[in-house]
Write a protein that holds these residues in place. Sequence first.
Motif, PDB file in Angstrom:
ATOM      1  N   LEU A 274      20.140  43.163  55.592  1.00  0.00           N
ATOM      2  CA  LEU A 274      19.168  42.104  55.877  1.00  0.00           C
ATOM      3  C   LEU A 274      18.237  41.851  54.700  1.00  0.00           C
ATOM      4  CD1 LEU A 274      18.176  42.847  59.587  1.00  0.00           C
ATOM      5  CD2 LEU A 274      19.495  40.925  58.724  1.00  0.00           C
TER       6      LEU A 274
ATOM      7  N   GLN B  87      18.812  38.088  53.238  1.00  0.00           N
ATOM      8  CA  GLN B  87      17.969  37.208  54.039  1.00  0.00           C
ATOM      9  C   GLN B  87      17.759  35.836  53.399  1.00  0.00           C
ATOM     10  OE1 GLN B  87      14.188  39.107  54.598  1.00  0.00           O
ATOM     11  NE2 GLN B  87      13.838  39.483  52.422  1.00  0.00           N
TER      12      GLN B  87
ATOM     13  N   VAL C 160      13.609  33.143  56.964  1.00  0.00           N
ATOM     14  CA  VAL C 160      13.370  34.495  56.470  1.00  0.00           C
ATOM     15  C   VAL C 160      12.464  35.255  57.427  1.00  0.00           C
ATOM     16  CG1 VAL C 160      12.344  35.844  54.591  1.00  0.00           C
ATOM     17  CG2 VAL C 160      13.716  33.821  54.068  1.00  0.00           C
TER      18      VAL C 160
ATOM     19  N   LEU D  39      14.545  36.343  60.392  1.00  0.00           N
ATOM     20  CA  LEU D  39      15.359  37.515  60.064  1.00  0.00           C
ATOM     21  C   LEU D  39      14.521  38.790  60.032  1.00  0.00           C
ATOM     22  CD1 LEU D  39      17.620  35.998  57.254  1.00  0.00           C
ATOM     23  CD2 LEU D  39      18.358  36.776  59.514  1.00  0.00           C
ATOM     24  N   HIS D  40      13.279  38.650  59.578  1.00  0.00           N
ATOM     25  CA  HIS D  40      12.389  39.811  59.571  1.00  0.00           C
ATOM     26  C   HIS D  40      12.090  40.270  60.991  1.00  0.00           C
ATOM     27  CE1 HIS D  40       9.241  42.538  58.361  1.00  0.00           C
ATOM     28  NE2 HIS D  40       8.353  41.882  59.089  1.00  0.00           N
TER      29      HIS D  40
ATOM     30  N   HIS E  67      15.074  41.994  62.320  1.00  0.00           N
ATOM     31  CA  HIS E  67      15.121  43.329  61.715  1.00  0.00           C
ATOM     32  C   HIS E  67      14.263  44.311  62.526  1.00  0.00           C
ATOM     33  CE1 HIS E  67      14.811  45.778  57.713  1.00  0.00           C
ATOM     34  NE2 HIS E  67      15.333  46.465  58.704  1.00  0.00           N
TER      35      HIS E  67
END
Length: 386
Positions: free
Chosen positions: A73, A77, A140, A143-144, A147
């Motif tokens: 990731l 990302q 982004v 995606l964080h 995560h």
Amino acid sequence: MAAGDTSERKLDQTPTWAVAGVCAVIIIVSIALEKVLHKLGKFFTDKRKKALFEALEKVKAELMILGFISLILTFSQYYIAKICIPIDVADTMLPCAKKGKYAKEGKGARRLLLLYEHGRSLASAYGSSCKKGKVPIITVDGLHQLHILIFFLAVLHVAYSAITMALGRLKTRGWKQWEEETSSHDYEFSNDPARFRLTHETSFVRAHTSFWTRIPLFFYIGCFFRQFFRSVSKSDYMTLRNGFINLHLAPGTKFNFQKYIKRSLEDDFQVVVGVSPVLWASFVIFLLLNVNGWQTMFWASIIPLVIILAVGTKLQAILTKMALEITERHAVIQGIPLVQASDKYFWFSKPSLMLHFIHFALFQVLCETLRILITYFLYFHAKHAG
């Protein structure tokens, strides 16, 4: 330097003491965790706890998988954020209501909508590479957040499994007194093999048979409600212990059945602590079907409850069937009633299937708990950020 520019300082504009301090803390925590796992593994090896040692190895494997997920990731990302899709496609199967429904939804939906709008505003910051009419497939920031979700999913799963193991050991510890009674003279006298008794007079048969047990409909209804009032009674433990010894050992053998159950619990823990590909697949399906209006949260909450109640009912039904078979085979018995344990009592003649059902239910409860925690975390984060 303006406040906005300060929040976007690069590494070359960051004090060396700050960089070194943060790296030192991360390294110290990582080394400490590795040492703790190593000491724990050595302890299990010294105590000859093979099942717990293998469970610990599964935990290490999960941590390694988390490391790979984090690495993938981190490096991918920005490449993923550059994948653009049309806006009308991006607006399909949304987990939250769109802005047009703001006034029609309740308080809970407005909270989720706030998260959605906050994420869409962040998407515009990373959507400059997309052409007009298109947006990133995942930002982004999204995606964080994904995560964080996967990280807490694996960590909390290990914690939930450890709590389940602790509760199981606490339950079996209460049976230690019953096991000690089997060495007393009172036990040998009351369960003398030379003593004849009618089957319906034994405590095990009395506890599990009555007029309704021979009616199929009332049989399962009674087993369903019985699980709320009786778990494992003393007569259940003594009868199952006697059946196990007569099946696997010579009758009258001195055997610590309670310790055997503890070892079996450790073997089961080895299965429950892992996250199998099937569980990861269920997690992905849960994310896919978490669409606004589909009531996915409701079904995700109901399914584990149904599974646990079904397993509890089945276990009570197994004990009742054993008691009924005793009455059908013999009118008079010697000593303790002799049950015949068999795989035929379980679903599809596979006892391990019940363990996998419990594992799945535990994982689903974890996903629901994690969803609630992440939802409120992101809500307060968005509230303070906005």
